[in-house]
Design a protein around this motif. Structure first.
Motif, mmCIF file in Angstrom:
data_model
loop_
_atom_site.group_PDB
_atom_site.id
_atom_site.type_symbol
_atom_site.label_atom_id
_atom_site.label_comp_id
_atom_site.label_asym_id
_atom_site.label_seq_id
_atom_site.Cartn_x
_atom_site.Cartn_y
_atom_site.Cartn_z
ATOM 1 N N ALA A 352 0.837 -1.201 0.000
ATOM 2 C CA ALA A 352 0.000 0.000 0.000
ATOM 3 C C ALA A 352 0.872 1.250 0.000
ATOM 4 C CB ALA A 352 -0.926 0.003 1.211
ATOM 5 N N ARG A 355 2.357 1.718 -3.423
ATOM 6 C CA ARG A 355 1.382 2.207 -4.416
ATOM 7 C C ARG A 355 1.030 3.665 -4.162
ATOM 8 N NH1 ARG A 355 -1.253 -1.906 -7.419
ATOM 9 N NH2 ARG A 355 -0.602 -3.964 -6.730
ATOM 10 N N ALA A 359 1.463 6.555 -6.762
ATOM 11 C CA ALA A 359 0.335 7.410 -7.149
ATOM 12 C C ALA A 359 0.713 8.880 -6.988
ATOM 13 C CB ALA A 359 -0.888 7.084 -6.290
ATOM 14 N N LEU A 362 2.708 9.829 -9.947
ATOM 15 C CA LEU A 362 1.866 9.977 -11.139
ATOM 16 C C LEU A 362 1.063 11.264 -11.070
ATOM 17 C CD1 LEU A 362 0.573 6.317 -11.561
ATOM 18 C CD2 LEU A 362 2.211 7.497 -13.012
ATOM 19 N N SER A 366 0.978 14.177 -13.715
ATOM 20 C CA SER A 366 -0.283 14.651 -14.303
ATOM 21 C C SER A 366 -0.397 16.158 -14.151
ATOM 22 C CB SER A 366 -1.475 13.979 -13.616
ATOM 23 O OG SER A 366 -1.471 12.599 -13.838
ATOM 24 N N GLN B 31 -4.414 -1.111 1.396
ATOM 25 C CA GLN B 31 -3.827 -1.526 0.123
ATOM 26 C C GLN B 31 -4.825 -1.364 -1.017
ATOM 27 O OE1 GLN B 31 -4.242 -4.807 -1.646
ATOM 28 N NE2 GLN B 31 -2.252 -5.123 -2.569
ATOM 29 N N ALA B 34 -5.106 2.305 -1.796
ATOM 30 C CA ALA B 34 -3.898 2.745 -2.489
ATOM 31 C C ALA B 34 -3.904 2.265 -3.939
ATOM 32 C CB ALA B 34 -2.652 2.229 -1.760
ATOM 33 N N THR B 35 -4.394 1.057 -4.172
ATOM 34 C CA THR B 35 -4.467 0.530 -5.539
ATOM 35 C C THR B 35 -5.417 1.364 -6.384
ATOM 36 O OG1 THR B 35 -4.050 -1.695 -4.725
ATOM 37 C CG2 THR B 35 -4.985 -1.510 -6.923
ATOM 38 N N GLU B 37 -6.281 4.468 -5.874
ATOM 39 C CA GLU B 37 -5.670 5.776 -6.080
ATOM 40 C C GLU B 37 -4.612 5.697 -7.181
ATOM 41 O OE1 GLU B 37 -3.748 7.191 -2.577
ATOM 42 O OE2 GLU B 37 -3.144 9.082 -3.458
ATOM 43 N N HIS B 38 -3.843 4.659 -7.162
ATOM 44 C CA HIS B 38 -2.790 4.475 -8.174
ATOM 45 C C HIS B 38 -3.398 4.326 -9.560
ATOM 46 C CE1 HIS B 38 0.252 2.192 -10.487
ATOM 47 N NE2 HIS B 38 1.080 3.003 -9.873
ATOM 48 N N ALA B 41 -4.780 7.685 -10.725
ATOM 49 C CA ALA B 41 -3.691 8.584 -11.104
ATOM 50 C C ALA B 41 -3.099 8.170 -12.446
ATOM 51 C CB ALA B 41 -2.613 8.594 -10.016
ATOM 52 N N SER B 42 -2.973 6.858 -12.646
ATOM 53 C CA SER B 42 -2.417 6.359 -13.904
ATOM 54 C C SER B 42 -3.339 6.695 -15.071
ATOM 55 C CB SER B 42 -2.219 4.844 -13.773
ATOM 56 O OG SER B 42 -1.649 4.317 -14.928
ATOM 57 N N ARG B 44 -5.563 9.130 -15.225
ATOM 58 C CA ARG B 44 -5.572 10.582 -15.428
ATOM 59 C C ARG B 44 -4.342 11.014 -16.230
ATOM 60 N NH1 ARG B 44 -7.909 15.107 -16.392
ATOM 61 N NH2 ARG B 44 -6.979 16.953 -15.455
ATOM 62 N N LEU B 45 -3.183 10.464 -15.870
ATOM 63 C CA LEU B 45 -1.955 10.810 -16.585
ATOM 64 C C LEU B 45 -2.043 10.363 -18.043
ATOM 65 C CD1 LEU B 45 0.883 11.973 -16.460
ATOM 66 C CD2 LEU B 45 1.718 9.707 -15.818
#
Lengths: 516, 181
Positions: A352, A355, A359, A362, A366, B31, B34-35, B37-38, B41-42, B44-45
């Motif tokens: 976590a 990640r 994030a 990223l 962005s 977790q 966080a996944t 969110e990741h 974010a990915s 969006r980028l």
């Protein structure tokens, strides 16, 4: 020098983490005899803190102190007494509840006066079909043991069991790798001599012989006398046949019985072997200090390996030890759960965190890209409207894919049908483009006039399809005037006055990709 | 009934199991968040980078073709769906080219396949009608300039006493999401 955990830290650890099954298990080993008791602590198979306890209140008090100092350590108890009984029998070979019932009944018959009794399986009896050797043994006079048991019961100490010393001698025999058909193992036990007889490695008989008055003056003569007496007893009980070789193994921890084999040469079938100090040290986990004239510590070191089946302790007295085992199992389960849970949570938490960090990276990228895009869009008013222009363009392009003219295809198909004689147009349906599929025309028509000749009607339709194909269409007949499928039921009535027959059919028509 | 000698170890095991489970659950939830969110974010980028990458092509198209929005607005494509205008156009057509039958029904507007796009279906029952006459009629409707439509379906019954056609038109309108908000 090995570092020791500071005493105050040890106390703290014991208090808060004492329930964890860390480290090697500790046991208290006690060997009770008429002279008293030998007490030792066993850890990792090594004897430590050996004490000799007198057979009086002082000894019982010392045992109480030892047990109080280690309340969680189980106690293993061995008894070395003349008040023992052994009976070797061949019984039917059975298993499970049948065996328990059979042996319990026999024990009750043989040793009804004592609750400290047990039965041992000792291999198949070749002479008897489906027979098995059994040894029934017991402590005939439990009074020797009672004061010591009372101390343990008072402290609710987990008592693992009570074993007779000859059973431990059987373990000793195997450790020493003595493998003769008939063996008499001789061990000095304080003031007495323990003689245990084995056949094929199995204990058959044992006795504790008191030393003679002249034993201290001539120990070899005393040994030879007791060995001969035991041999005679075995002959009398027909455990040994006359002339049958007997291997006598004598423990000599102090290497002082060197002349004994010569004393036994009168009987040629007797073969004597001395097990010296060196051999004992190499085969047993004992320190040199523990190899004394008496064999107490040798038997104590073997006590944890005593066979469970030879445990004399009655079932109703085993509960504290069972609870002890369950407590350890629960503690182990708690420890495993704690470690597993912690490791799993740590792994998930680490993932976590990783990640989250990714994030954040990223998001920063962005933000930088968004800033770049805004800078470009802000550079010119036209560019700032670019997104809206593009969206309107995309929407318009999407709508244009739906635009198609129905009139021309309808007119063309109608004209083709109209040129075909004998066909009356009923209905034409045009379906606009849908995604990748182009426009479709569904044509319903009938053969008119129709005289019931379905065969001719079908031929007419086939020619119509050929005409459409020639005009650049692809036609598929989806409904026939009469379905000729062999799996269907069809019916009609050609009798006069039964109404006009109809030959209605349907075609699905699309524009051919490659017109003929 | 748990014997007194085992009550503490059992309670301890239950406590440890509960604690371990709670710990694992908390870590798992963290977790999972966080996944998500990741992934967000990915995505969006990727979207922003896609827009940046397409920017030169769109600029070139803008330079070459100009802004089509004025034309589309004039045709009635950009803006809200104007049902009254369409129906009024039908009335004017009927006055100019009378039919014995001109029945209409407008269905509720529904969103199109692209953001901002709206599709409104209109059912027409026209008689007497045939393909060539329909072409004339549709051209006249185009000249009214009240909106953009496509023909979705047409059913022609030439064998009826009066040949008739039942057609379904789709009126298309588009409004930029920024303008609507």
């Amino acid at each position: 020098m090995r570092r020791r955990w500071p005493r105050h830290c040890r106390a703290l650890t014991d208090r808060w983490l004492g329930w964890l099954p860390l480290g090697r298990a500790q046991r208290l080993l006690v060997l009770v005899s008429n002279a008293g008791a030998t007490l030792a602590r066993s850890q990792g198979g090594r004897l430590q803190e050996v004490q000799f306890l007198p057979a009086d209140a002082e000894g019982w008090l010392q045992l109480d102190d030892a047990v109080k100092a280690r309340p969680a350590a189980p106690v293993y108890l061995a008894v070395d007494s003349v008040d023992e009984a052994y009976r070797s029998e061949v019984l039917p070979r059975v298993r499970g509840a049948d065996w328990r019932e059979m042996t319990d009944r026999r024990l009750q018959q043989l040793l009804h006066q004592t609750p400290y009794r047990a039965a041992l399986r000792q291999g198949r009896a070749p002479a008897v079909a489906a027979g098995e050797h059994h040894l029934f043994m017991g402590l005939t006079a439990p009074a020797l043991l009672q004061p010591w048991l009372d101390v343990l019961r008072l402290r609710q100490t987990p008592l693992a069991g009570v074993w007779l010393t000859p059973v431990l001698a059987q373990v000793l025999l195997r450790r020493l790798r003595i493998a003769h058909p008939a063996v008499l193992l001789v061990v000095a036990q304080g003031d007495d001599l323990r003689l245990s007889f084995f056949q094929g490695g199995w204990l058959r008989y044992a006795r504790l012989a008191p030393r003679a008055a002249h034993a201290s003056a001539d120990p070899l003569a005393d040994h030879a006398e007791q060995i001969e007496r035991t041999r005679q007893a075995l002959l009398a009980q027909r455990m040994l046949q006359r002339g049958e070789p007997l291997h006598v193994a004598v423990l000599d921890p102090l290497d002082c019985l060197g002349g004994l084999p010569q004393r036994l040469t009168q009987q040629p079938e007797v073969n004597c072997e001395l097990i010296g100090r060196g051999q004992l040290l190499s085969r047993l986990k004992l320190s040199p200090d523990h190899l004394t004239q008496t064999g107490d510590l040798i038997f104590l070191s073997l006590l944890p390996s005593a066979p469970a089946a030879a445990n004399l302790l009655p079932q109703d007295q085993r509960l504290p030890y069972l609870h002890h085992r369950l407590r350890r199992a629960l503690a182990a389960a708690s420890a495993v759960s704690l470690i597993t849970g912690s490791l799993t949570a740590a792994a998930l938490g680490l993932d976590a965190w990783r990640r989250t960090a990714a994030a954040a990276t990223l998001q920063a990228q962005s933000a930088a890209a968004e800033a770049q895009l805004q800078r470009l869009l802000a550079a010119s008013p036209a560019i700032s409207e670019l997104e809206s222009v593009w969206r309107s363009h995309e929407a318009w392009q999407h709508v244009r894919t739906h635009m198609a003219d129905p009139t021309q295809p309808l007119a063309a198909v109608a004209a083709s049908i109209g040129e075909a004689p004998g066909v009356r147009l009923l209905n034409l349906q045009w379906r606009g483009p849908d995604g990748q599929a182009g426009p479709v025309i569904v044509l319903d028509a009938e053969i008119s006039p129709f005289d019931g000749d379905y065969l001719a009607a079908h031929r007419h339709i086939d020619s119509l399809i050929r005409r459409l194909t020639a005009a650049g269409w692809r036609a598929r007949l989806t409904r026939r005037p009469l379905d000729n499928d062999p799996g269907l039921t069809i019916q009609g009535d050609f009798a006069p006055g039964q109404g006009l027959h109809q030959a209605v059919f349907q075609l699905v028509i699309v524009k051919a990709e490659n017109p003929a | 009934m748990i014997p007194p000698a085992l009550q503490t170890p059992v309670a301890r095991l239950a406590l440890v199991l509960g604690g371990a489970f709670s710990l694992i659950l908390a870590a798992w939830l963290w977790q999972r968040a966080a996944t998500a969110e990741h992934q967000a974010a990915s995505a969006r980028l990727a979207e922003i980078r896609g827009r940046l990458a397409l920017l030169p092509e769109r600029l070139a198209r803008l330079r070459n073709e100009g802004d089509p929005r004025a034309m589309l607005r004039a045709r009635g494509f950009i803006g809200a769906a104007d049902r009254l205008a369409w129906i009024s156009a039908l009335a004017r057509l009927q006055a100019a080219m009378p039919l014995t039958q001109l029945a209409w029904q407008v269905e509720p507007s529904r969103p199109g396949a692209l953001p901002g796009l709206t599709a409104t279906a209109m059912q027409l029952d026209l008689a007497p009608m045939d393909p060539s006459r329909l072409r004339v009629w549709l051209d006249a409707l185009d000249r009214q300039g009240v909106g953009v439509y496509s023909v979705d379906r047409c059913d022609w019954t030439p064998a009826a006493q009066t040949p008739r056609m039942q057609c379904r038109l789709i009126w298309w309108t588009w409004q930029d999401e920024a303008d609507r908000s």
